[in-house]
Motif scaffolding. Sequence first.
Motif, PDB file in Angstrom:
ATOM      1  N   ILE B  27      12.915   3.746   6.645  1.00  0.00           N
ATOM      2  CA  ILE B  27      13.339   5.115   6.350  1.00  0.00           C
ATOM      3  C   ILE B  27      12.273   5.817   5.511  1.00  0.00           C
ATOM      4  O   ILE B  27      11.869   6.943   5.808  1.00  0.00           O
ATOM      5  N   GLY B  30       8.970   6.997   7.118  1.00  0.00           N
ATOM      6  CA  GLY B  30       9.203   7.667   8.385  1.00  0.00           C
ATOM      7  C   GLY B  30       8.145   8.675   8.764  1.00  0.00           C
ATOM      8  O   GLY B  30       7.963   8.980   9.936  1.00  0.00           O
ATOM      9  N   HIS B  31       7.422   9.210   7.761  1.00  0.00           N
ATOM     10  CA  HIS B  31       6.405  10.199   8.090  1.00  0.00           C
ATOM     11  C   HIS B  31       5.043   9.577   8.303  1.00  0.00           C
ATOM     12  O   HIS B  31       4.080  10.275   8.578  1.00  0.00           O
ATOM     13  N   GLY B  36      11.548   6.219  11.125  1.00  0.00           N
ATOM     14  CA  GLY B  36      12.184   7.387  10.575  1.00  0.00           C
ATOM     15  C   GLY B  36      13.648   7.162  10.274  1.00  0.00           C
ATOM     16  O   GLY B  36      14.128   6.047  10.227  1.00  0.00           O
ATOM     17  N   GLY B  37      14.366   8.246  10.111  1.00  0.00           N
ATOM     18  CA  GLY B  37      15.734   8.186   9.618  1.00  0.00           C
ATOM     19  C   GLY B  37      16.667   7.406  10.519  1.00  0.00           C
ATOM     20  O   GLY B  37      17.451   6.577  10.062  1.00  0.00           O
ATOM     21  N   ASN B 119      14.477  12.384   6.122  1.00  0.00           N
ATOM     22  CA  ASN B 119      14.665  11.035   6.639  1.00  0.00           C
ATOM     23  C   ASN B 119      15.688  10.262   5.839  1.00  0.00           C
ATOM     24  O   ASN B 119      16.513   9.522   6.385  1.00  0.00           O
ATOM     25  N   GLY B 123      19.072   8.760   7.252  1.00  0.00           N
ATOM     26  CA  GLY B 123      19.310   7.329   7.151  1.00  0.00           C
ATOM     27  C   GLY B 123      20.658   7.017   6.547  1.00  0.00           C
ATOM     28  O   GLY B 123      21.404   6.163   7.049  1.00  0.00           O
TER      29      GLY B 123
END
Lengths: 501, 146, 117
Positions: B27, B30-31, B36-37, B119, B123
């Motif tokens: 999570i 994520g970038h 990601g989420g 995110n 999550g």
Amino acid sequence: MEGKFLPLFIAVPLAGAFLVPLLSKLWSRFADLIAGIASAALLVISVYTWLILKAGGVPLHYWVGGWKVIGIAMWFDALTALIVLVINIVAFCAMLYSIRYLDRYTTGRWKFYTLFLLLVAGLNGLAISGDLFNMFVFIEISAIASYALVAFGTEEEEVEAAFKYMVLGEVGGAVLLFGIALLYAHASTLNLATLSQTLITNGKTPFYWFTIATLLIGFAIKMGMEPFHAWLADAHFSAPAPISAMLSGVFIKVTGVYGMCRLMFNVFGVSRAQTPAFFNLLIAFGAVSMVLGGLLAYSQNDYKRLLAYSSISQIGYILVALGIGNYWGFVGALFHILAHALGKGTLFLASGSVEMQAGTRELDHLKGLERSMPFTSWAHILGSFSMAGVPPFAGFFSKLFIIIGAIAARMYWLAFLAALFSAVTLSYLTKVVNTAFFAKKNEAPTKAKESPATMVLAMVLLVALILVVGIGFQGVLDHLIGPAAKVLLNGLDYARLMLGG
Amino acid sequence: MRGMSLIVQVMAGLLAGMVFLYGGYIILHGHLTPGGGFAGGVLVAAALILLSLAYGSVEQVEKRRYIFSSVFESLGGVFFLALALVGYFAADCFFRNTGVFYLGKPLQLVSGGLIPLANIAIGVKVGAGLFAVFLALGASRFVMKE
Amino acid sequence: MIPYIACVLLFLIGLYVVVSKRNLIKIVIGFCLIEYAVNLFFALVGFKKGALPPIITGADQVRLGVARNFVDPIPQALVLTAIVIGLSTTALMLSLALRLYEKHKTFDVSEFRKLKG
């Protein structure tokens, strides 16, 4: 022109849908309050945005995240204004109605309101989105919310109808996604305006026609066109009454008809001169829907099932009107969307009121309710007149425009068919009115009393709107329906306006 | 719901912490890396489901778990919408990734402004939501009655 | 061309399962097959021969302004959303199937005779 309030169409119902489960653990009536505030706010915002549109004359746009052409676009023009007004008016009346209607369900009230607000958020988002994948996501959000709402009472027949509806609807959604993948492979962009321009320059290959066919099948499943109509009767019949009103009046039209119109007329730019095959296909399937729905409605004994088959027939009317392809045809189709949403909404709400008070839906057992439930019976009678096309109600003008359009395109047999089935609609609706509401002299009326005040208020509101739209039809035509029909007629202007503005 | 044997309970207790940590890692990054989420949220839900299956429960515990997951799901959703609306009110555009949020240098962990916070919200929402789906499908009697 | 035909074949197999099987759970599995086929097709649309996965790693790529050969990342983001939608649809279908099982004590579709037409 920049539309500052466009994201609120999605943000307000979503905020309501997320807050309802949280806050209703404190006090159970919070759910009604939040849902009521959200739908009233949506109605106010939609009327206000429509007035801004009329004052400015140029469609409103909003780029999410501030990223121009490559981002997600939100777009509000005259067609969007009509659809958004229809959605929010019917949603507000259904919300008002369900405050007391939910008393007969033992499942939690907050579950209903969460799902209802998600449905409204999905429909509004679909109406204002200017991006193809955004449209798909909102179609799926509203569809999933509607599957769960149809199964709301969790009795046997409701769950069975919801399962059948769900399998068919989701296969339709998968076919739609397949069509979107094909379109992306062809044009490698998803913004509706750039998509339209790319398609014009790339020309019409067989692959292009295959994509149109796939997308058309996907939308046809969603709107209950022949031969995919099997889920409509069961789903509308088993759902709670305000949900039947939303499904039949709003959902099948917005996700099916509006989605198809946006794609076909504004992106692909089909027109009667260049692609007559598409329009003839619409007329053929629409006529079959009209005939089949009308004839099947005759033999039904159950009140709500009759109304569900009538919905199939009215969708046939709208498709026939779209298939005619000239200005009066489009005006008739859009006017019928408005009139049918209001009229069928009234009829379904009245049927729910009868079911709640008298305890049964079989037409054989309901007699002489006019004396004991005056408001409900008169709402039903006036709604039936509108659906059957009696002047001066709204339904008369919509059927008139459809017949004018058919005569202007020299399809006399179509005008005759439309008039004939208008008479058929009148006859089966009058059968219901006569048996259920007016008793013969020597039969005892069924015992019932009038429904609670908020339910009656919702029905009266819809009937008042039918009368207003009917009597003021010239004003509605000039300000609301005419500009929307022009958007459909000059389809390819959409791209020019969005990228230039 | 019946629990499982002692070996399974001990191993589940040891593993759940690691699965939870891995889900949190996906999570938060994520970038920078794929995931990601949503993917991280599924792993968080998997850790919770693992514990719930291994230890079993009685009715009061099920009710507490259901209320807990429902509250967290709503909070995740409200947080996501609040992030979107911050852009709407403070800066000029819905979902705008500038101004109020901390942008930082690219490819660092604390960078990217709005995206890691979004995110985290997703999550939390997905994890709690999938756990609630598991509780409802597992024929938890409390959920069916409400 | 072969992967695309395989996806269409998978879609048709899923459609066959939905239409002709009688067990409720098998219908749900058939729908999952349809979902997989469409998602796979969409993800394959963005493929380019000899390209890298669309992830920016290392400081030099950022300085150069990302002038490399990447696979198209948009279908991947869209397929992620479509997978989430498929997941929630499957969860809802399974809960409806469970409820039907509780009422009728069987998963067989031909036992549900209450609604006709």
